[in-house]
Design an enzyme around this catalytic site. Structure first.
Site, PDB file in Angstrom:
ATOM      1  N   ARG A 219       0.881  -1.174   0.000  1.00  0.00           N
ATOM      2  CA  ARG A 219       0.000   0.000   0.000  1.00  0.00           C
ATOM      3  C   ARG A 219       0.915   1.219   0.000  1.00  0.00           C
ATOM      4  O   ARG A 219       1.938   1.219   0.690  1.00  0.00           O
ATOM      5  CB  ARG A 219      -0.867   0.047   1.265  1.00  0.00           C
ATOM      6  CG  ARG A 219      -1.988  -0.958   1.296  1.00  0.00           C
ATOM      7  CD  ARG A 219      -3.167  -0.507   0.440  1.00  0.00           C
ATOM      8  NE  ARG A 219      -4.285  -1.428   0.566  1.00  0.00           N
ATOM      9  CZ  ARG A 219      -4.451  -2.514  -0.178  1.00  0.00           C
ATOM     10  NH1 ARG A 219      -3.579  -2.831  -1.113  1.00  0.00           N
ATOM     11  NH2 ARG A 219      -5.498  -3.296   0.001  1.00  0.00           N
ATOM     12  N   GLU A 248      -4.958   7.132  -4.687  1.00  0.00           N
ATOM     13  CA  GLU A 248      -5.423   6.544  -5.946  1.00  0.00           C
ATOM     14  C   GLU A 248      -6.814   7.050  -6.276  1.00  0.00           C
ATOM     15  O   GLU A 248      -7.631   7.184  -5.350  1.00  0.00           O
ATOM     16  CB  GLU A 248      -5.440   5.012  -5.814  1.00  0.00           C
ATOM     17  CG  GLU A 248      -4.042   4.444  -5.717  1.00  0.00           C
ATOM     18  CD  GLU A 248      -4.020   2.937  -5.466  1.00  0.00           C
ATOM     19  OE1 GLU A 248      -5.063   2.283  -5.587  1.00  0.00           O
ATOM     20  OE2 GLU A 248      -2.938   2.428  -5.154  1.00  0.00           O
ATOM     21  N   HIS A 266      -2.087  -0.185  -9.857  1.00  0.00           N
ATOM     22  CA  HIS A 266      -2.618  -1.082  -8.813  1.00  0.00           C
ATOM     23  C   HIS A 266      -3.281  -2.314  -9.466  1.00  0.00           C
ATOM     24  O   HIS A 266      -4.475  -2.584  -9.243  1.00  0.00           O
ATOM     25  CB  HIS A 266      -3.625  -0.345  -7.912  1.00  0.00           C
ATOM     26  CG  HIS A 266      -3.816  -1.029  -6.586  1.00  0.00           C
ATOM     27  ND1 HIS A 266      -4.145  -0.379  -5.438  1.00  0.00           N
ATOM     28  CD2 HIS A 266      -3.701  -2.329  -6.220  1.00  0.00           C
ATOM     29  CE1 HIS A 266      -4.239  -1.237  -4.429  1.00  0.00           C
ATOM     30  NE2 HIS A 266      -3.982  -2.440  -4.891  1.00  0.00           N
TER      31      HIS A 266
HETATM   32  O1  LIG Z   1      -4.509  -4.443  -3.248  1.00  0.00           O
HETATM   33  C1  LIG Z   1      -4.892  -5.559  -3.283  1.00  0.00           C
HETATM   34  C2  LIG Z   1      -5.083  -6.382  -2.119  1.00  0.00           C
HETATM   35  O2  LIG Z   1      -4.935  -5.889  -0.987  1.00  0.00           O
HETATM   36  O3  LIG Z   1      -5.412  -7.553  -2.292  1.00  0.00           O
END
Ligand SMILES: O=CC(=O)O
Length: 302
Positions: A219, A248, A266
């Protein structure tokens, strides 16, 4: 063959972002009665829909990373389980879940192979050659798969995580700063929690040195993004490969013009293989719950 009436199926309340149609809905509907406020036309408000079903619902399916706040949870007095569909669970109020003994499951290792592929892909793209020494922040399910892919390159791997992992052969660093001092590449793939927010601080990035490369498939809030951008702009880091961003879908403009930065939207888990593995896991967790069997991929609520 006798068919089970829909009313007889176990109830699962669905919470999903508008316009996010989850591909495994069809399969789940053959085993569970899905209550989804967005199925009505016009869609019902979350608040009134959840309140209406509050007395009968024990399980909430959280699709994507729609926030599950204390307010949402306060509508569901008999909730026992949240089945998440992502690896990260920073969108769920885990403190409240712990207080109310609500179990939470996540995507477990369903996404790990594809996240690992993307992390290594970003890294190769940034470097175009392979360094001798790598560090991994958070050697969980994703990190273990990344390490497996990097070992054949002859990389010296070390890692940081809250606790040393007895089954992992690589050197463990208790803090990320020392890990950074001793390595050239930092791959960030740990969970975002209050404790890990901005764990990759300016000091850590500076300790990585001018030849340092950062790859983030966790993240973005794990990294101090403002500082990262500044260090990249000033040439105080060699490069970065980023799949996640703090706000984002907004991406800091400066990043687009830097030749030593590779960006991806992402999308590490946006593959058919990830969706298939997630569908199996969610179905297995729901079956386990309704037959009082142990859940898989339970999130530790410390
Ligand atoms: O970002 C994607 C997840 O956390 O699976």
């Amino acid at each position: 063959m006798a068919t089970v009436k829909e009313e007889a199926l176990p109830l699962v309340l669905v919470h999903r972002p508008p316009n996010f149609h989850f591909p495994f809905k069809h399969r789940l509907q053959t085993h569970f009665r899905l209550l989804d406020s967005l199925d009505s036309d016009p869609p019902k408000s979350t608040h009134s829909f959840f309140s209406r079903h509050a007395a009968s619902v024990r399980v909430l399916l959280c699709v994507d990373t729609i926030p599950i706040t204390r307010d949402i949870l306060s509508l569901l007095l008999f909730l026992q389980l949240i089945v998440g569909s992502s690896t990260g669970v920073d969108h769920i109020d885990l403190q409240e879940c712990r207080r109310r003994s609500i179990a939470v499951t996540n995507a477990g290792k369903a996404f790990s192979p594809d996240v690992a592929d993307l992390a290594v892909g970003l890294l190769i793209d940034v470097l175009r050659r392979v360094f001798a020494s790598f560090q991994i922040s958070g050697l969980g399910k994703h990190g273990a798969k990344i390490a497996k892919r990097l070992e054949p390159f002859g990389c010296a791997i070390s890692y940081n995580s809250r606790r040393k992992k007895p089954s992992v052969p690589f050197p463990w660093f208790k803090n990320v700063y020392n890990l950074a001092v001793n390595n050239d590449v930092l791959i960030v793939c740990c969970m975002l929690t209050e404790e890990s927010r901005h764990i990759i601080s300016k000091d850590v990035m500076t300790a990585l040195g001018k030849e340092g490369v950062i790859i983030n498939v966790g993240r973005e809030a794990l990294i101090d993004e403002k500082e990262l951008v500044q260090l990249l702009v000033r040439g105080e880091l060699r490069g970065a490969g980023l799949d996640v961003f703090e706000n984002e879908p907004d991406v800091p403009q400066e990043l687009f013009s830097l030749k030593n930065v590779v960006l991806s939207p992402h999308c590490a888990v946006a593959t058919p293989e990830c969706f298939d593995a997630l569908e199996d896991l969610i179905t297995a967790n729901l079956h386990a719950f309704f037959s009082s069997k142990p859940l898989q991929s339970v999130v530790e609520l410390e």
